[in-house]
Motif scaffolding. Structure first.
Motif, PDB file in Angstrom:
ATOM      1  N   THR A 114       0.781  -1.239   0.000  1.00 54.61           N
ATOM      2  CA  THR A 114       0.000   0.000   0.000  1.00 54.61           C
ATOM      3  C   THR A 114       0.812   1.290   0.000  1.00 54.61           C
ATOM      4  OG1 THR A 114      -0.136  -0.061   2.424  1.00 54.61           O
ATOM      5  CG2 THR A 114      -1.945  -1.095   1.193  1.00 54.61           C
ATOM      6  N   SER A 115       2.112   1.244   0.268  1.00 52.24           N
ATOM      7  CA  SER A 115       2.913   2.465   0.399  1.00 52.24           C
ATOM      8  C   SER A 115       3.875   2.672  -0.761  1.00 52.24           C
ATOM      9  CB  SER A 115       3.724   2.425   1.698  1.00 52.24           C
ATOM     10  OG  SER A 115       2.878   2.402   2.810  1.00 52.24           O
ATOM     11  N   HIS A 116       4.026   3.940  -1.178  1.00 51.50           N
ATOM     12  CA  HIS A 116       5.042   4.312  -2.158  1.00 51.50           C
ATOM     13  C   HIS A 116       6.419   4.254  -1.500  1.00 51.50           C
ATOM     14  CE1 HIS A 116       1.812   5.762  -4.708  1.00 51.50           C
ATOM     15  NE2 HIS A 116       2.712   5.975  -5.656  1.00 51.50           N
ATOM     16  N   ALA A 117       7.428   3.925  -2.278  1.00 53.90           N
ATOM     17  CA  ALA A 117       8.810   3.956  -1.808  1.00 53.90           C
ATOM     18  C   ALA A 117       9.524   5.125  -2.481  1.00 53.90           C
ATOM     19  CB  ALA A 117       9.521   2.659  -2.162  1.00 53.90           C
ATOM     20  N   SER A 118      10.398   5.769  -1.749  1.00 53.32           N
ATOM     21  CA  SER A 118      11.243   6.824  -2.300  1.00 53.32           C
ATOM     22  C   SER A 118      12.678   6.306  -2.251  1.00 53.32           C
ATOM     23  CB  SER A 118      11.106   8.105  -1.490  1.00 53.32           C
ATOM     24  OG  SER A 118      11.938   9.105  -2.030  1.00 53.32           O
ATOM     25  N   CYS A 119      13.268   6.068  -3.409  1.00 57.74           N
ATOM     26  CA  CYS A 119      14.595   5.450  -3.490  1.00 57.74           C
ATOM     27  C   CYS A 119      15.612   6.403  -4.098  1.00 57.74           C
ATOM     28  CB  CYS A 119      14.517   4.169  -4.313  1.00 57.74           C
ATOM     29  SG  CYS A 119      13.382   2.948  -3.628  1.00 57.74           S
TER      30      CYS A 119
ATOM     31  N   ILE B 151      13.405   8.695  -6.491  1.00 57.77           N
ATOM     32  CA  ILE B 151      12.725   7.762  -7.379  1.00 57.77           C
ATOM     33  C   ILE B 151      11.491   7.258  -6.642  1.00 57.77           C
ATOM     34  CG2 ILE B 151      12.893   5.586  -8.644  1.00 57.77           C
ATOM     35  CD1 ILE B 151      16.013   6.027  -8.513  1.00 57.77           C
ATOM     36  N   SER B 152      10.322   7.645  -7.110  1.00 58.52           N
ATOM     37  CA  SER B 152       9.080   7.237  -6.462  1.00 58.52           C
ATOM     38  C   SER B 152       8.568   5.956  -7.126  1.00 58.52           C
ATOM     39  CB  SER B 152       8.031   8.342  -6.589  1.00 58.52           C
ATOM     40  OG  SER B 152       6.840   7.948  -5.949  1.00 58.52           O
ATOM     41  N   ILE B 153       8.394   4.921  -6.304  1.00 57.83           N
ATOM     42  CA  ILE B 153       7.940   3.634  -6.824  1.00 57.83           C
ATOM     43  C   ILE B 153       6.620   3.289  -6.139  1.00 57.83           C
ATOM     44  CG2 ILE B 153       8.512   1.217  -7.208  1.00 57.83           C
ATOM     45  CD1 ILE B 153      11.467   1.991  -6.794  1.00 57.83           C
ATOM     46  N   ALA B 154       5.596   3.110  -6.936  1.00 60.04           N
ATOM     47  CA  ALA B 154       4.266   2.795  -6.417  1.00 60.04           C
ATOM     48  C   ALA B 154       4.257   1.416  -5.755  1.00 60.04           C
ATOM     49  CB  ALA B 154       3.246   2.836  -7.556  1.00 60.04           C
ATOM     50  N   PRO B 155       3.248   1.145  -4.932  1.00 58.08           N
ATOM     51  CA  PRO B 155       3.142  -0.181  -4.319  1.00 58.08           C
ATOM     52  C   PRO B 155       3.103  -1.286  -5.374  1.00 58.08           C
ATOM     53  CG  PRO B 155       1.562   1.329  -3.332  1.00 58.08           C
ATOM     54  CD  PRO B 155       2.173   2.041  -4.502  1.00 58.08           C
ATOM     55  N   LYS B 156       3.856  -2.349  -5.138  1.00 53.96           N
ATOM     56  CA  LYS B 156       3.921  -3.517  -6.026  1.00 53.96           C
ATOM     57  C   LYS B 156       4.409  -3.172  -7.441  1.00 53.96           C
ATOM     58  CE  LYS B 156       2.355  -6.632  -3.148  1.00 53.96           C
ATOM     59  NZ  LYS B 156       3.101  -7.794  -2.764  1.00 53.96           N
TER      60      LYS B 156
END
Length: 115
Positions: free
Chosen positions: A49-54, A72-77
Protein backbone atom coordinates in the motif's frame (compact mmCIF):
# COMPACT_ATOMS: atom_id res chain seq x y z
CA UNK A 1 43.88 3.78 -13.59
CA UNK A 2 46.05 2.46 -16.39
CA UNK A 3 44.67 1.60 -19.81
CA UNK A 4 44.58 -2.20 -20.15
CA UNK A 5 47.40 -3.57 -22.28
CA UNK A 6 47.75 -7.14 -21.09
CA UNK A 7 45.65 -10.04 -19.99
CA UNK A 8 42.63 -9.77 -17.74
CA UNK A 9 39.07 -10.97 -17.41
CA UNK A 10 35.63 -9.71 -18.35
CA UNK A 11 32.60 -11.13 -16.56
CA UNK A 12 28.89 -10.42 -16.99
CA UNK A 13 27.56 -10.59 -13.44
CA UNK A 14 24.92 -9.31 -11.04
CA UNK A 15 24.31 -8.20 -7.48
CA UNK A 16 21.18 -7.85 -5.40
CA UNK A 17 19.98 -6.39 -2.12
CA UNK A 18 16.79 -6.25 -0.08
CA UNK A 19 16.64 -3.02 1.90
CA UNK A 20 14.65 -1.96 4.95
CA UNK A 21 14.83 1.84 5.31
CA UNK A 22 18.58 1.84 4.71
CA UNK A 23 21.26 2.15 2.04
CA UNK A 24 23.93 -0.29 0.89
CA UNK A 25 26.84 -0.57 -1.53
CA UNK A 26 25.45 -2.79 -4.28
CA UNK A 27 28.77 -2.59 -6.17
CA UNK A 28 31.82 -2.19 -3.96
CA UNK A 29 34.86 -1.52 -6.11
CA UNK A 30 37.89 -3.21 -4.62
CA UNK A 31 40.87 -2.82 -6.94
CA UNK A 32 42.58 0.00 -8.78
CA UNK A 33 42.52 -1.79 -12.14
CA UNK A 34 38.85 -2.88 -12.16
CA UNK A 35 36.14 -1.40 -14.38
CA UNK A 36 32.41 -1.91 -13.76
CA UNK A 37 29.94 -1.09 -16.54
CA UNK A 38 26.42 -0.97 -15.11
CA UNK A 39 23.87 -2.20 -17.67
CA UNK A 40 20.63 -1.96 -15.68
CA UNK A 41 19.31 -1.57 -12.15
CA UNK A 42 15.83 -2.80 -11.18
CA UNK A 43 14.05 -1.62 -8.03
CA UNK A 44 10.86 -3.37 -6.90
CA UNK A 45 8.59 -2.10 -4.14
CA UNK A 46 7.09 -5.18 -2.45
CA UNK A 47 4.90 -3.15 -0.11
CA UNK A 48 1.15 -3.56 -0.77
CA UNK A 49 0.00 0.00 0.00
CA UNK A 50 2.91 2.46 0.40
CA UNK A 51 5.04 4.31 -2.16
CA UNK A 52 8.81 3.96 -1.81
CA UNK A 53 11.24 6.82 -2.30
CA UNK A 54 14.59 5.45 -3.49
CA UNK A 55 17.95 6.89 -4.52
CA UNK A 56 21.10 5.87 -6.36
CA UNK A 57 24.52 7.47 -6.05
CA UNK A 58 28.20 6.84 -6.74
CA UNK A 59 30.96 7.23 -4.17
CA UNK A 60 33.92 7.88 -6.47
CA UNK A 61 37.42 6.70 -5.54
CA UNK A 62 38.34 10.28 -4.83
CA UNK A 63 35.87 13.07 -4.31
CA UNK A 64 32.32 13.74 -3.25
CA UNK A 65 29.33 11.44 -3.74
CA UNK A 66 27.47 11.97 -7.02
CA UNK A 67 23.71 11.38 -6.96
CA UNK A 68 22.38 9.78 -10.14
CA UNK A 69 18.79 10.09 -8.88
CA UNK A 70 17.68 11.16 -5.43
CA UNK A 71 13.89 10.84 -5.50
CA UNK A 72 12.73 7.76 -7.38
CA UNK A 73 9.08 7.24 -6.46
CA UNK A 74 7.94 3.63 -6.82
CA UNK A 75 4.27 2.79 -6.42
CA UNK A 76 3.14 -0.18 -4.32
CA UNK A 77 3.92 -3.52 -6.03
CA UNK A 78 5.63 -1.63 -8.90
CA UNK A 79 9.09 -1.85 -10.47
CA UNK A 80 11.40 0.93 -11.66
CA UNK A 81 14.22 0.12 -14.11
CA UNK A 82 17.31 2.32 -14.50
CA UNK A 83 18.71 1.60 -18.00
CA UNK A 84 21.32 4.36 -18.32
CA UNK A 85 24.79 2.91 -18.68
CA UNK A 86 27.37 4.14 -16.19
CA UNK A 87 31.00 3.21 -15.63
CA UNK A 88 32.69 2.81 -12.27
CA UNK A 89 36.39 2.20 -11.91
CA UNK A 90 38.85 1.32 -9.24
CA UNK A 91 37.32 1.60 -5.78
CA UNK A 92 34.19 3.49 -6.87
CA UNK A 93 31.01 2.30 -5.12
CA UNK A 94 27.42 2.19 -6.40
CA UNK A 95 25.06 2.85 -3.49
CA UNK A 96 21.28 2.32 -3.43
CA UNK A 97 18.77 3.13 -0.73
CA UNK A 98 15.14 3.77 0.11
CA UNK A 99 12.83 5.03 2.84
CA UNK A 100 10.61 1.95 2.99
CA UNK A 101 10.99 -1.67 4.02
CA UNK A 102 11.02 -4.51 1.49
CA UNK A 103 12.43 -2.82 -1.59
CA UNK A 104 14.40 -5.25 -3.75
CA UNK A 105 17.33 -4.09 -5.91
CA UNK A 106 18.97 -6.08 -8.72
CA UNK A 107 21.86 -4.79 -10.84
CA UNK A 108 23.43 -6.33 -13.97
CA UNK A 109 26.95 -5.25 -14.87
CA UNK A 110 30.15 -6.12 -16.68
CA UNK A 111 33.20 -6.49 -14.45
CA UNK A 112 36.58 -6.10 -16.12
CA UNK A 113 39.59 -7.04 -14.02
CA UNK A 114 42.91 -5.84 -15.49
CA UNK A 115 45.20 -6.75 -12.59
Amino acid sequence: MAIPSGSGSEILTRASAILDNTSTKIIDGDAANDIYTVLSLSMHNRHATSHASCYVYVNPSAGTSVFLDSDISIAPKATYVWNDKIVLQGTDELVVGCDLASVHFYVNYIWQDWT
